[in-house]
Design an enzyme around this catalytic site. Structure first.
Site, PDB file in Angstrom:
ATOM      1  N   HIS A 162      -0.047   5.861   5.925  1.00  0.00           N
ATOM      2  CA  HIS A 162       0.158   4.865   4.890  1.00  0.00           C
ATOM      3  C   HIS A 162      -1.056   4.560   3.962  1.00  0.00           C
ATOM      4  O   HIS A 162      -2.073   4.807   4.111  1.00  0.00           O
ATOM      5  CB  HIS A 162       0.531   3.438   5.670  1.00  0.00           C
TER       6      HIS A 162
ATOM      7  N   CYS B 127       4.757   4.530  -0.582  1.00  0.00           N
ATOM      8  CA  CYS B 127       3.421   3.555  -0.564  1.00  0.00           C
ATOM      9  C   CYS B 127       2.198   4.157  -1.391  1.00  0.00           C
ATOM     10  O   CYS B 127       1.591   3.811  -2.259  1.00  0.00           O
ATOM     11  CB  CYS B 127       2.726   3.272   0.809  1.00  0.00           C
TER      12      CYS B 127
END
EC number: 3.4.19.12
Length: 836
Positions: free
Chosen positions: A790, A342
């Site tokens: 994330h 990510c």
């Protein structure tokens, strides 16, 4: 249909085990093998409108490059024409119906935990393949298919070799996922003081509380302590760590992870890392534990960390709980998560939203011309090809479509709301796109890099600077590309002013960089209901102003010949077209930087204004400059990314500079190791004394051993020194630089020292103020550390309704609501402002 060239095909050799076989998708676009655009899920057929095409992929039977057969891009045909490789294997795949999920009675099988290896469903379980040999001599436009009945046994063996080989994508993925866990001196020299047998599983509990899971056994004395609380609901009170702090016993094993093969999750508190115990079975036998009778019942720490990174998600609902609206089209394509990727996805989405990157890599005419003229034998090894592939994938809109049931309404799917005993009535829920998988791009960009070559979570700011470095290095290698360098929009110059408080003389130095790193002060304001520390909001303008404030430092003045306190101040010498601001929200905990959720408030309308007070103007009338002699020459230009990383970990600036000077000024990790080894040096905090020789070039004086090594290869000392200065002390890159500059004698390496004051070097960026900047994108991070959690990107997109914020969360692309944008903007990690 007959082909007279079958015997020539039979002379070709199958791929070697180490050879990359690009049979999953084209190496120059995201078209892949799929010949059936429908996929069956729980008995319902879905139309997958992504990169699936009916023509499949042509794999070169000589070099195993993969090319598409699209009539406009014709990458397979282009490869045949350029390489002269005339024989390919066309591969199409059809997904098999997914079997009904079944629960395993035995649980997960035991595995020796010496590697972190994330496995997935085997390809042969998911697909069936159709392969056909093709001859391009017989049909130069599309290749003529040769029926299997007309091929001989050698050709069949060649086809089997291609089909049975591990694909290039899977090969790089498996290699990157594997993380070797090694032994340390504490596991190898472990002493044991046996206190008696350990209670059986299910009866044992922590010595200090009642927890029966997440238990760690001290391998020295047999004490049982619970571990620390983990993300994902794993309970723990940290009593295992408390035992180490009280006893000094360094090595513990997590009971639930022990396997019959003698594998387990072993942790060394002194090394503060997972380690291997080669004699674990013997050490456990001292406490009456027979590994042969045990079964792995808990996930290891690395498995839990990876699981959390894969599942960590930002909310895809608005403040009222309604699902955010997926969006599709050009510039709105998602990037499928490759596993902890990510950080890369958020950076790529952001940079490819900028006009300079779009103009450089997404001009369709240039794409076709480069594919035909590229001199790199394999497109998978060409940075230019892979950047254009990503640009085409993200910006063309060809792969940005929702999945839908065959014959059903677009944008909705059938939800399984049951408990697994049958499909209930379908309910409409948003359907996201599959996203493109930048596997070959990641493999190439991370190649040779200790961190980015792995599947571990990485720092988005570090990847951004790494990407810029790779693109510029590629531009230096191919001069025709350097004229259109899209990274110049980030570049600006900062001015460092140093003034002696005794004689008032000054010295100015200009550094060129791409990111403004600002420290964000942590001001606690209490705890929330769960005991998490809350912090007061900080204005971004306050952080910027603090960066420009004067600071005192110890200095050996070459004019006074005294050790005094000097005043150092940083200002902008120029301003970039796109300003990247890195918000450093760290606190050093056991030498590990922990991220703090400190809200950063942006000015009204998300704008920054730079005025004359932000700018440095060099030596002013009435100022006298410090002498630039051997007693105190000016410091070289330090690697900004490495400096930011070291300072972010809490090391003083002078120590960071010394460490970089000692290790080649290029690698933060090597510098950190040097720092730990020299913490007790008596002069570790003394001012740096740089010789005049080191001030003439573009970097510190090169390492004599590296110069000698290059001289042994036939280069002159002057050439070796210049190459090392140009490449930040990296010997491997220096060799590449020398081969790309055969006419450079290196003699001009001292030229800047004699540069005329009337002709200063042109600084990047612009100097005129006032300058106004508007926020166009920001990258947010959720999680306790930059190496876990994330990343997502919010990007301002122009639509028919005006400017709107779009959230890019891996493959999920949705229209962001104002409330969540304002909330996440305060917790952003990287801000991108464009000059207006």
């Amino acid at each position: 249909m007959s082909c007279p060239h079958t015997d020539k095909i039979a002379d070709l050799q199958p791929p070697r085990l180490s050879q990359s076989v690009h049979r999953e998708e084209c190496t120059q676009c995201f078209d892949n093998q799929a010949c059936n655009p429908f996929r069956t899920i729980l008995g319902v057929q879905y139309l997958i409108q992504t990169q699936d095409g009916p023509d499949g992929i042509d794999v070169c039977l000589t070099c195993f490059n993969g090319g598409c057969l699209d009539t406009l891009r014709h990458h397979a045909r282009t490869h045949v024409q350029k390489s002269g490789h005339r024989y390919t294997l066309n591969i199409k795949r059809r997904p098999k119906p997914a079997p009904s999920p079944q629960r395993s009675e035995e649980g997960e099988p035991p595995a020796k935990m010496t590697k972190l290896a994330i496995t997935e469903e085997r390809e042969e379980d998911k697909y069936e393949w159709i392969s056909t040999v093709k001859c391009w001599n017989c049909d130069p436009e599309r290749g003529q298919e040769i029926p299997a009945a007309l091929t001989n046994s050698k050709v069949k063996a060649l086809v089997d070799g291609v089909m049975q080989s591990m694909s290039s994508a899977r090969q790089s993925e498996v290699k990157a996922w594997e993380e070797e866990i090694t032994a340390c001196e504490h596991t190898l020299t472990l002493e044991q003081f046996v206190s008696g047998p350990i209670a059986a599983s299910g009866l044992a509990h922590c010595n200090s509380c009642d927890l029966k899971d997440n238990l760690w056994l001290c391998l020295t004395c047999g004490s049982l302590g619970c571990g620390r609380q983990q993300w994902g609901g794993i309970e723990g009170n940290g009593h295992g760590l408390a035992h180490f702090e009280a006893s000094g016993h360094p090595v513990s094993v997590k009971l639930g992870t022990i396997t019959p093969e003698g594998g387990a999750d072993v942790y060394c508190y002194i090394c503060n890392d997972s380690k291997q115990d080669p004699d674990l079975a013997t050490h456990l036998a001292s406490f009456g534990i027979n590994v042969q009778a045990l079964k792995k019942t808990e996930k290891s720490m690395t498995e839990l960390n990876i699981e959390q990174n894969l599942k960590y998600d930002f909310s895809l609902t608005d403040e009222e709980g309604k699902a955010l609206q997926p969006v599709f089209g050009a510039g709105l394509t998602g990037l499928s998560n490759l596993g902890n990727s990510c950080y890369m996805a958020s950076v790529l989405q952001t940079v490819f939203s900028l006009p300079s990157f779009q103009a450089r890599y997404n001009d369709s005419n240039q794409v076709d011309r480069h594919a035909e003229t590229c001199t790199v034998p394999l497109p998978a090894d060409c940075v230019e090809c892979q950047m254009r592939k990503v640009a085409d994938g993200l910006l063309s809109g060809r792969y940005s479509h929702p999945a839908r049931p065959a014959g059903g309404p677009t944008g909705f799917t059938t939800s399984d709301t049951s408990t697994g005993e049958g499909l209930q009535h379908p309910s409409p829920t948003p359907v996201f796109q599959a996203g493109v998988k930048p596997t070959s791009f990641k493999a190439l960009i991370g190649k040779g890099h200790e961190e980015f070559a792995t599947m571990r979570q990485q720092d988005a700011e570090e990847f951004f600077t790494h990407l810029i470095t790779v693109l510029r290095r590629d531009g230096q290698k191919y001069k025709e590309r350097s004229e259109q360098d899209p990274t110049t929009v980030f570049t600006f110059a900062s001015e460092q002013r140093l003034q002696c408080t005794s004689c008032d003389r000054v010295r100015y130095r200009t550094d060129v960089t791409d990111v403004v790193s600002v420290a964000v002060p942590a001001r606690e304001k209490g705890k929330d209901a769960e005991g998490k520390t809350l912090y007061e909001g900080v204005q971004l303008t306050e952080c910027m102003d603090h960066m420009l404030e004067p600071e005192g430092l110890e200095y050996a003045c070459p004019a006074c010949q005294k050790n005094i306190n000097a005043i150092k101040q940083s200002k902008f010498a120029s301003l970039p077209e796109v300003l990247v601001v890195h918000a450093k929200k760290f606190q050093l905990v056991n030498w590990v930087p922990a991220k703090l959720d400190i809200p950063v408030e942006l000015p009204e309308n998300d704008e920054l204004l730079f005025t004359e007070r932000h700018m440095g103007r060099g030596v002013q009338p009435g100022e006298s400059e410090l002498p630039n002699d051997a007693a105190g020459g000016s410091l070289p230009q330090f690697n900004e990314a490495a400096m930011a990383q070291l300072e972010g970990m809490g090391f003083p600036t002078v120590r960071c500079q010394k460490a970089l000077l000692a290790t080649g000024n290029s690698d933060a990790e090597a510098a950190m190791e040097w720092l730990f080894a020299h913490m007790d040096d008596p002069d570790i905090d003394s001012p740096i004394q740089i010789s005049a020789a080191a001030t003439g070039g573009t970097g510190p004086e090169p390492n004599p051993e590296q110069v000698a090594m290059l001289a042994d290869m036939g280069f002159s000392s002057a050439q070796a020194r210049k190459a090392l200065r140009e490449t930040g002390g990296n010997a491997e890159r220096a060799v590449e630089w020398l081969f790309n500059h055969p006419d450079d004698t290196g003699e001009e390496s001292s030229a800047p020292a004699s540069q005329s004051p009337s002709g200063p070097a042109q600084l990047p960026g612009a100097k005129d103020v006032p300058a106004r900047y508007k926020l166009i994108a920001f990258i947010s991070h959720k999680g306790p550390s930059v190496h876990s959690g994330h990343y997502v990107a919010h990007i301002r997109k122009k639509t028919d309704e005006g400017d709107e914020w779009v959230l890019f969360n891996d493959e999920k692309v949705v229209k962001a609501d104002d409330e969540s944008v304002n909330k996440l903007k305060k917790l952003a990690y990287l801000y991108f402002f464009v000059r207006v």
